[in-house]
Design a protein around this motif. Structure first.
Motif, PDB file in Angstrom:
ATOM      1  N   GLU A 188      70.165 -63.505  57.649  1.00 20.98           N
ATOM      2  CA  GLU A 188      70.120 -63.136  59.275  1.00 20.98           C
ATOM      3  C   GLU A 188      70.667 -64.297  60.185  1.00 20.98           C
ATOM      4  OE1 GLU A 188      69.066 -60.711  61.819  1.00 20.98           O
ATOM      5  OE2 GLU A 188      69.663 -59.501  59.838  1.00 20.98           O
TER       6      GLU A 188
ATOM      7  N   ILE B 272      80.110 -57.832  58.806  1.00 17.48           N
ATOM      8  CA  ILE B 272      79.402 -57.040  59.871  1.00 17.48           C
ATOM      9  C   ILE B 272      80.437 -56.631  61.201  1.00 17.48           C
ATOM     10  CG2 ILE B 272      77.711 -57.228  61.873  1.00 17.48           C
ATOM     11  CD1 ILE B 272      76.252 -59.056  59.810  1.00 17.48           C
TER      12      ILE B 272
ATOM     13  N   GLU C 186      77.209 -52.856  58.222  1.00 20.80           N
ATOM     14  CA  GLU C 186      77.099 -54.023  57.379  1.00 20.80           C
ATOM     15  C   GLU C 186      77.461 -53.744  56.134  1.00 20.80           C
ATOM     16  OE1 GLU C 186      73.143 -56.327  58.455  1.00 20.80           O
ATOM     17  OE2 GLU C 186      72.745 -54.375  59.385  1.00 20.80           O
TER      18      GLU C 186
ATOM     19  N   TYR D 284      77.458 -56.206  52.451  1.00 18.14           N
ATOM     20  CA  TYR D 284      76.750 -57.390  51.407  1.00 18.14           C
ATOM     21  C   TYR D 284      77.337 -57.125  49.820  1.00 18.14           C
ATOM     22  CZ  TYR D 284      74.276 -58.106  55.713  1.00 18.14           C
ATOM     23  OH  TYR D 284      73.730 -58.299  56.999  1.00 18.14           O
TER      24      TYR D 284
ATOM     25  N   GLY E 159      73.834 -62.925  60.118  1.00 17.42           N
ATOM     26  CA  GLY E 159      73.780 -61.444  60.977  1.00 17.42           C
ATOM     27  C   GLY E 159      73.452 -61.498  62.355  1.00 17.42           C
TER      28      GLY E 159
END
Length: 677
Positions: free
Chosen positions: A178, A621, A605, A607, A181
């Motif tokens: 985060e 993102i 997003e 990953y 993010g």
């Protein structure tokens, strides 16, 4: 990504004691001449009567972004005799200036100026409160530590006292994804234009100046990988003694921001009231999962007590209202959870004491024992089904059944319980282990295991092993030498019901919630007792209370052209040995009927990580925003990515802005940042 305002069973408030006078845009000039845009709600009273006021200052745009929430809070206070002022942060919404980072001194200065301005209005009695969720909660605590004279009380919701360890950036030295993010999202949020209807014909010039000065916020956060002066600024744990006003702190058991509750109760010298329910990151009366309570009535009583004339003088009283959640099926979509409310009138509560459970060879018991060379070594993709650090409502962001993650972890199980076992507070794990590599992570999860084998997350703690002696000066792990490690877990309130088991699950990875260390070591438990210390609560029947259901003013006038929806997928690329997590949040399209603005937003997003390779981690993102009214159309696109090697992090971002469908601005960022252990 954002709360679902349709999910709570809220009783509408249709009548209030006072008619509400609203000023849609009030300009407030601060010390350096910058003008901040505010929306004001005031009770219609005799001019001879002066009323208190509450301010909220956040970056999320008062005319669209938080309007659906604002209108279900601030008019209620105004209708009950307390003015409410919702201010756009400098450089956000329609306010002048530039947003350059979180919680800068200039932001706190602006808040002090706004408090002073409000206190001097002819309708104000001079007593001001400050409040907010998340950013606004942080800011309320930070400004309280500045002690402006008119500020008499605050309410902070979903906030922290420690920006390094209990925010979205780091947790005990582990870099949270985060960190990247939220840096990507805040960058995207700040690209949005001011409203021409408010700022006038020079809206484009203001917009382009913002874009020219726009930082990639994640850059500075990734640069500061240890607890230093950067993080100390704004972390009120460094200045508890400076907070003199009464503090109401509100958190949720399904939110990252719960540790501020015991932190403030334990360290403030003045009055403090803590509320903790089962909800995620939202205002309680709008939140899921429930049950919730009448947050607005509770806050109204708080403001009336501390902002009246003359203000109440009361020193040091500590109280808390807590929902003790009972064992339940780990269903993320549940909108109500089993449990009961308790109220405690003193801190620390006399009904709590420490209980030690020892980790044996796969066991967890009250009998002191040691592990004999027990191994902890997890696949690098462990945690792909873990949800989010900061869920905003019931759904896929909330942690579900932990069995798949437990299967990739080393587990220590207690015997089935003969009677209910209650905990209230912060568990802690003390563990003796050695490592096969100089860097690495340890993740400890406390779970509630049902007779059918389902596993419910109760609390979690993580540590970067190089931070075992603190977050200031990391040191590599000595190879194959036993070290004593302390892992604090998050604050919780939970009842393990009879026939359930307590489980401690240990792993060396938690992707994509935590960015991997350089190494994914094999850890060996040995060299001494490893113990889980639990804050056991003895139930006192007189502490149990019933709470009133939530209330709120009616929903605002909005038309939904496209409904919001969220998708979350975990893929296994078997040919290339990759685990891929993909998230798509469509925030829908809304028209704000009162001023005709149409907004839409989407976020995606991705990953990915390769089996056995911590350095293969990648994050991507993208955000798209669209604002429209009649022929006026403004759009922004933000794309960001992050990767790493053994020595560096690599981050990149691209921002594009469009007017009437034509590209008018483009900006790129590309940085290499040295890793610290």
């Amino acid at each position: 990504m954002f709360p679902d305002l349709k999910s709570s069973d809220i009783h509408p408030v249709l009548q209030m004691p006072f008619k509400v006078i609203e000023t849609e845009t009030e300009w407030i000039s601060v010390s350096d001449g910058t003008r901040l845009a505010a929306r004001v709600w005031r009770p219609e009273v005799d001019p001879a009567i002066k009323v208190p006021a509450v301010i909220e200052i956040i970056p999320y745009r008062r005319r669209d972004g938080t309007l659906p929430v604002d209108e279900r809070i601030h008019p209620y206070w105004a209708g009950n005799g307390i003015a409410a002022i919702r201010v756009d942060l400098r450089g956000c919404g329609d306010s002048q200036g530039f947003l350059m980072d979180e919680y800068l001194a200039i932001e706190q200065n602006d808040a002090v100026d706004v408090i002073d301005w409000v206190s001097r209005q002819p309708w104000c009695n001079g007593n001001v409160g400050m409040t907010g969720l998340s950013w606004g909660g942080f800011a309320s605590l930070q400004v309280a530590a500045r002690n402006p004279a008119p500020l008499k009380a605050i309410i902070a919701v979903g906030a922290t006292v420690d920006r390094y360890n209990d925010d979205i950036h780091y947790k005990n030295g582990c870099m949270l994804n985060e960190n990247f993010g939220w840096g990507s999202s805040l960058t995207a949020f700040t690209t949005r234009p001011p409203d021409p209807e408010v700022v006038g014909k020079n809206w484009e010039e203001i917009w382009l100046q913002r874009l020219e000065n726009l930082p990639f916020f994640a850059e500075k956060w990734i640069e500061n990988q240890t607890y230093n002066d950067y993080w100390k600024h704004g972390s009120v744990k460094e200045e508890y003694q400076n907070i003199k006003v009464p503090v109401m702190i509100v958190g949720g058991l399904n939110d990252l921001y719960v540790n501020a509750l015991p932190g403030l109760l334990e360290n403030l010298s003045g009055a403090c009231h803590a509320v903790c329910g089962p909800w995620a990151h939202n205002f309680p009366h709008l939140a899921t999962p429930g049950p919730t309570y009448d947050y607005l009535a509770d806050t109204l009583q708080w403001w009336q007590k501390w902002l009246g004339e003359p203000p109440v003088k009361e020193f040091g009283h500590k109280t808390q209202l807590v929902f003790l959640k009972e064992s339940a099926a780990p269903t993320p979509n549940a909108t109500n959870l089993p449990g009961f409310w308790i109220r405690q009138e003193n801190w620390p509560p006399a009904s709590c004491h420490s209980t030690a459970l020892y980790l044996g060879d796969g066991t967890l018991s009250a009998t002191s024992t040691t592990c004999t060379d027990f191994k902890i070594h997890s696949p690098v993709s462990t945690g792909a089904l873990a949800g989010e650090w900061i869920p905003h409502c019931s759904g896929v962001e909330i942690a579900g059944d932990q069995r798949a993650i437990d299967a990739q972890s080393t587990c220590f199980d207690g015997a089935p319980l003969n009677e209910a076992f209650d905990i209230l507070g912060r568990p802690a794990l003390t563990i003796s282990l050695s490592s096969s590599a100089p860097t690495g992570h340890l993740i400890a999860r406390l779970c509630d295991v049902a007779p059918d084998g389902s596993s419910e997350l109760v609390s979690i703690g993580v540590i970067n092993l190089c931070h075992r002696n603190g977050n200031v000066s990391p040191a590599a792990m000595p190879i194959n030498k036993v070290q004593k490690i302390e892992v604090p877990l998050d604050y919780t309130a939970h009842r393990f019901v009879p026939n359930h088991r307590l489980r401690v699950a240990l792993s060396t990875a938690y992707w994509p919630l935590i960015w991997p260390a350089v190494d994914n070591p094999a850890l060996s438990l040995s060299g001494g007792a490893s113990v889980l210390t639990l804050p056991q609560k003895k139930m006192v029947e007189s502490e149990k209370v019933l709470v009133d259901p939530p209330t709120a003013p009616p929903k605002p006038n909005m038309t939904e052209n496209r409904a919001s929806k969220s998708q979350r997928h975990v893929h296994r690329d078997l040919a290339n040995g990759k685990t891929i997590v993909e998230i798509v949040d469509d925030l829908g399209e809304q028209i704000y009927d009162d001023h005709g603005l149409s907004t839409s937003a989407t976020k995606s997003e991705r990953y990915e990580i390769e089996d056995g390779d911590t350095l293969s981690a990648q994050a991507h993102i993208s955000w798209n925003f669209k604002y429209q009214r009649g022929k006026w159309l403004a759009e922004t696109k933000t794309e960001t990515q992050m990767s790493c090697d053994q020595d560096n992090y690599f981050i990149a971002a691209k921002v594009s802005a469009f007017k009437g469908g034509k590209l008018i601005f483009e900006k790129s960022f590309d940085r290499k940042i040295l890793r610290t252990p």
